[in-house]
Design a protein around this motif. Structure first.
Motif, short mmCIF file in Angstrom:
data_model
loop_
_atom_site.label_atom_id
_atom_site.label_comp_id
_atom_site.label_asym_id
_atom_site.label_seq_id
_atom_site.Cartn_x
_atom_site.Cartn_y
_atom_site.Cartn_z
N UNK A 190 -6.64 -0.34 0.09
CA UNK A 190 -7.90 -0.61 -0.58
C UNK A 190 -8.09 -2.10 -0.78
N UNK A 191 -7.05 -2.75 -1.31
CA UNK A 191 -7.15 -4.18 -1.60
C UNK A 191 -7.28 -5.02 -0.34
N UNK A 192 -6.75 -4.50 0.78
CA UNK A 192 -6.87 -5.23 2.05
C UNK A 192 -8.16 -4.87 2.80
N UNK A 193 -8.96 -3.98 2.21
CA UNK A 193 -10.20 -3.56 2.86
C UNK A 193 -9.97 -2.66 4.05
N UNK A 194 -8.86 -1.92 4.04
CA UNK A 194 -8.51 -1.07 5.18
C UNK A 194 -8.86 0.39 4.95
N UNK A 195 -9.52 0.70 3.84
CA UNK A 195 -9.91 2.08 3.59
C UNK A 195 -11.40 2.27 3.87
#
Length: 195
Positions: A190-195
């Motif tokens: 989530x924090x890496x924008x991968x979701x």
């Protein structure tokens, strides 16, 4: 009047710590859910706590929400739904209940307003979000469904009722509804924008 019930009583066993308290974009996941709910005018907001209630309460007790303690949280999600619906039933002005979770980070006030807007044109229908080839929460139930919500048992959630009542469900597409945070890897992605 709409009653909004935020289900936040779980123990977050897969996360290893209370996911209600996890930070995403400078706010806890629970705070994000509360902010979305408080974006609805003329709504009464309940937060159902269970596991880690005393710790979580300290972070939200200053907010204009009603905190419910579900002492039976270990028996499953149905007990939290029952606690919320029972509390709402004390208010004769409440026409429907909007059920939401505390771990769907992309739920916002705009989405909740869309759900409520659909309800005004189809008051006898359930309005639910559609994602990943299924239907789920956030979902809006009229008062005539309260008895069915109160009849849920164990770990049954609103989805059971949604699946039973599919012919009377209007679905609002919400692709990001499939994103919920259950594990440390979920949070990292989530924090890496991968979701």
């Amino acid at each position: 009047m709409t009653g909004i019930i935020i289900l936040a009583a779980g123990a977050s066993t897969r996360m290893g710590k209370p996911k209600q308290q996890l930070i995403y974009e400078q706010k806890t996941l629970l705070q994000r859910s509360i902010d979305a709910a408080l974006g609805i005018s003329n709504a009464i907001v309940y937060v159902v706590l269970g596991a880690n209630a005393e710790v979580i309460k300290l972070t939200i007790e200053h907010l204009p929400v009603n905190i419910i303690y579900n002492d039976d949280w270990e028996s499953g999600m149905s007990s939290s739904i029952k606690a919320g619906i029972t509390a709402l039933s004390a208010y004769p002005d409440v026409d429907d209940a909007l059920l939401m979770l505390c771990d769907q980070p992309f739920v916002d006030a705009a989405l909740l307003k869309q759900l409520i807007g659909l309800k005004t044109s189809a008051p006898s229908y359930i309005i639910a979000c559609g994602y990943s080839d299924t239907i789920g929460v956030p979902a809006l139930f009229s008062k005539n469904h309260f008895s069915q919500l109160l009849a849920l048992t164990g770990n049954e959630g609103a989805k059971k009722l949604l699946m039973q009542q599919q012919s009377t469900v209007i679905t609002l597409p919400f692709i990001q509804g499939s994103i919920d945070i259950d594990t440390p890897d979920d949070l990292k992605r989530l924090k890496k924008g991968q979701l």
